[in-house]
Enzyme design. Structure first.
Site, PDB file in Angstrom:
ATOM      1  N   GLY A  17       0.676  -1.344   0.107  1.00 23.71           N
ATOM      2  CA  GLY A  17       0.047   0.025   0.065  1.00 23.71           C
ATOM      3  C   GLY A  17       0.673   1.341  -0.023  1.00 23.71           C
ATOM      4  O   GLY A  17       0.301   2.392   0.463  1.00 23.71           O
ATOM      5  N   SER A  18       2.157   1.425  -0.540  1.00 26.08           N
ATOM      6  CA  SER A  18       2.720   2.601  -0.510  1.00 26.08           C
ATOM      7  C   SER A  18       2.241   3.473  -1.565  1.00 26.08           C
ATOM      8  O   SER A  18       2.331   4.899  -1.279  1.00 26.08           O
ATOM      9  CB  SER A  18       4.293   2.182  -0.897  1.00 26.08           C
ATOM     10  OG  SER A  18       4.238   1.946  -2.237  1.00 26.08           O
ATOM     11  N   ASN A  19       1.436   3.220  -2.619  1.00 29.14           N
ATOM     12  CA  ASN A  19       0.842   4.068  -3.361  1.00 29.14           C
ATOM     13  C   ASN A  19      -0.242   4.503  -2.779  1.00 29.14           C
ATOM     14  O   ASN A  19      -0.711   5.832  -2.863  1.00 29.14           O
ATOM     15  CB  ASN A  19       0.542   3.313  -4.874  1.00 29.14           C
ATOM     16  CG  ASN A  19       1.510   3.361  -5.498  1.00 29.14           C
ATOM     17  OD1 ASN A  19       2.123   4.318  -6.299  1.00 29.14           O
ATOM     18  ND2 ASN A  19       2.226   2.357  -5.977  1.00 29.14           N
ATOM     19  N   MET A  95      -4.011  -7.325  -6.812  1.00 24.17           N
ATOM     20  CA  MET A  95      -3.466  -8.376  -7.361  1.00 24.17           C
ATOM     21  C   MET A  95      -4.489  -9.619  -7.946  1.00 24.17           C
ATOM     22  O   MET A  95      -4.506 -10.790  -7.746  1.00 24.17           O
ATOM     23  CB  MET A  95      -2.512  -9.356  -6.370  1.00 24.17           C
ATOM     24  CG  MET A  95      -1.241  -8.335  -5.979  1.00 24.17           C
ATOM     25  SD  MET A  95      -0.469  -7.587  -7.313  1.00 24.17           S
ATOM     26  CE  MET A  95       0.382  -9.099  -7.895  1.00 24.17           C
ATOM     27  N   ARG A  96      -5.344  -9.038  -8.548  1.00 26.93           N
ATOM     28  CA  ARG A  96      -6.657  -9.684  -9.222  1.00 26.93           C
ATOM     29  C   ARG A  96      -6.843  -9.078 -10.502  1.00 26.93           C
ATOM     30  O   ARG A  96      -6.809  -7.773 -10.674  1.00 26.93           O
ATOM     31  CB  ARG A  96      -7.712  -9.386  -8.194  1.00 26.93           C
ATOM     32  CG  ARG A  96      -8.794 -10.409  -8.266  1.00 26.93           C
ATOM     33  CD  ARG A  96      -9.546 -10.569  -7.088  1.00 26.93           C
ATOM     34  NE  ARG A  96      -8.714 -11.347  -5.867  1.00 26.93           N
ATOM     35  CZ  ARG A  96      -8.580 -12.330  -5.759  1.00 26.93           C
ATOM     36  NH1 ARG A  96      -9.052 -13.320  -6.756  1.00 26.93           N
ATOM     37  NH2 ARG A  96      -7.924 -12.986  -4.999  1.00 26.93           N
ATOM     38  N   ASN A 112      -5.113   2.068 -13.185  1.00 21.49           N
ATOM     39  CA  ASN A 112      -4.026   1.196 -12.786  1.00 21.49           C
ATOM     40  C   ASN A 112      -2.474   1.869 -12.877  1.00 21.49           C
ATOM     41  O   ASN A 112      -2.357   2.629 -13.650  1.00 21.49           O
ATOM     42  CB  ASN A 112      -4.003  -0.122 -13.504  1.00 21.49           C
ATOM     43  CG  ASN A 112      -3.048  -1.180 -13.028  1.00 21.49           C
ATOM     44  OD1 ASN A 112      -2.923  -1.172 -11.654  1.00 21.49           O
ATOM     45  ND2 ASN A 112      -2.259  -1.922 -13.876  1.00 21.49           N
ATOM     46  N   HIS A 114       1.370   0.687 -13.398  1.00 24.00           N
ATOM     47  CA  HIS A 114       2.211  -0.193 -13.740  1.00 24.00           C
ATOM     48  C   HIS A 114       3.716  -0.009 -13.628  1.00 24.00           C
ATOM     49  O   HIS A 114       4.125   1.090 -14.120  1.00 24.00           O
ATOM     50  CB  HIS A 114       1.809  -0.731 -15.031  1.00 24.00           C
ATOM     51  CG  HIS A 114       2.565  -2.122 -15.246  1.00 24.00           C
ATOM     52  ND1 HIS A 114       2.038  -3.386 -14.885  1.00 24.00           N
ATOM     53  CD2 HIS A 114       3.706  -2.476 -16.288  1.00 24.00           C
ATOM     54  CE1 HIS A 114       3.285  -4.124 -15.229  1.00 24.00           C
ATOM     55  NE2 HIS A 114       3.942  -3.647 -16.048  1.00 24.00           N
TER      56      HIS A 114
HETATM   57  C1  GRF Z   1       3.465  -1.134  -7.492  1.00 18.19           C
HETATM   58  O1  GRF Z   1       4.755  -1.078  -7.938  1.00 18.19           O
HETATM   59  C2  GRF Z   1       2.437  -0.962  -8.675  1.00 18.19           C
HETATM   60  O2  GRF Z   1       3.123  -0.165  -9.995  1.00 18.19           O
HETATM   61  C3  GRF Z   1       2.115  -2.403  -9.112  1.00 18.19           C
HETATM   62  O3  GRF Z   1       2.077  -3.088  -7.710  1.00 18.19           O
HETATM   63  C4  GRF Z   1       2.950  -2.142  -6.962  1.00 18.19           C
HETATM   64  C5  GRF Z   1       2.021  -1.850  -5.626  1.00 18.19           C
HETATM   65  O4  GRF Z   1       3.013  -1.557  -4.402  1.00 18.19           O
HETATM   66  N1  GRF Z   1       0.746  -2.296  -9.707  1.00 18.19           N
HETATM   67  P1  GRF Z   1       2.180  -0.671  -3.385  1.00 18.19           P
HETATM   68  O5  GRF Z   1       1.262  -1.726  -2.459  1.00 18.19           O
HETATM   69  O6  GRF Z   1       1.660   0.647  -3.735  1.00 18.19           O
HETATM   70  O7  GRF Z   1       3.472  -0.373  -2.235  1.00 18.19           O
END
Ligand code: GRF
Length: 209
Positions: A17-19, A95-96, A112, A114
């Protein structure tokens, strides 16, 4: 803009969940242009849930194993999102793979992120794949989600150079740092409607680039 008039978004996570954290911080700084209404998680022990709790955001936890089919799992989420008037779905390490039922229900309203310059290195191991391939340049892509995996129209994309000194780990850190800047920016562009989708091409309005 008052928070009740802002675009309501749901951030979907399965892991660290860093994003999500970067998005929540941008909202708190007043630079997101949207309001995170829910954090949706399909893994009940993921750290993203803890981040939501710390930022006092409600979670919608849904266990796919409790549903007889992917369709019924997705129908439950879509019903919830519509009931809560969610205007944008933000996939952040979810992840789905969503089926066409979901992508149609929220067409043009799912983003999304990536960790590569799509269409190079699609799939779940983009950082590793670019590093092992010996790419000199990789990056980050924010794109709209369609039924085809990692293939929707690109909203934002920025490169990251791979130096000779980089390990896969240092490259990953550079990419994540860029993600944390790019995703809130993309959400703001969406919220302010400063884009137009034209087939595969997304035109950005009022920005020099
Ligand atoms: C990120 O690298 C994103 O690009 C990919 O999954 C990762 C998620 O990282 N889709 P986080 O859970 O947000 O740290």
């Amino acid at each position: 803009m008052k928070s009740q008039n802002k675009l309501k978004i749901a951030v979907f996570c399965s892991g660290f969940g860093s994003n999500l954290e970067a998005i929540l911080k941008a909202e708190e700084c007043g630079t997101l242009g949207a309001s995170v209404a829910y954090v949706v998680c399909d893994k009940f022990d993921c750290y993203a849930i803890e981040r939501a709790r710390r930022h006092e955001k409600p979670t919608f936890l849904i266990d796919p194993k409790q549903y007889p089919s992917r369709r019924s799992f997705e129908e439950t989420i879509v019903r919830f999102l519509k009931q809560e008037r969610i205007g944008l779905v933000v996939l952040a390490g979810f992840m789905r793979i969503l089926t066409s039922y979901f992508t149609k229900a929220y067409r043009g309203r799912i983003l999304n992120i990536h960790p590569s310059l799509l269409p190079a290195f699609p799939g779940a191991h983009a950082i590793r794949d670019a590093y092992q391939h010996g790419s000199k340049m990789t990056g980050v892509t924010v794109h709209f989600v369609t039924e085809e995996l990692d293939n929707g129209p690109i909203l934002l994309q920025e490169p990251v150079a791979v130096s000779d000194k980089d390990s896969q780990k240092t490259l990953g850190a550079k990419i994540h740092q860029l993600e944390h800047r790019l995703y809130p920016k993309a959400i703001r562009i969406f919220a302010e409607k400063k884009f137009k989708i034209n087939g595969r091409r997304v035109q950005l309005k009022g920005r020099k680039r």
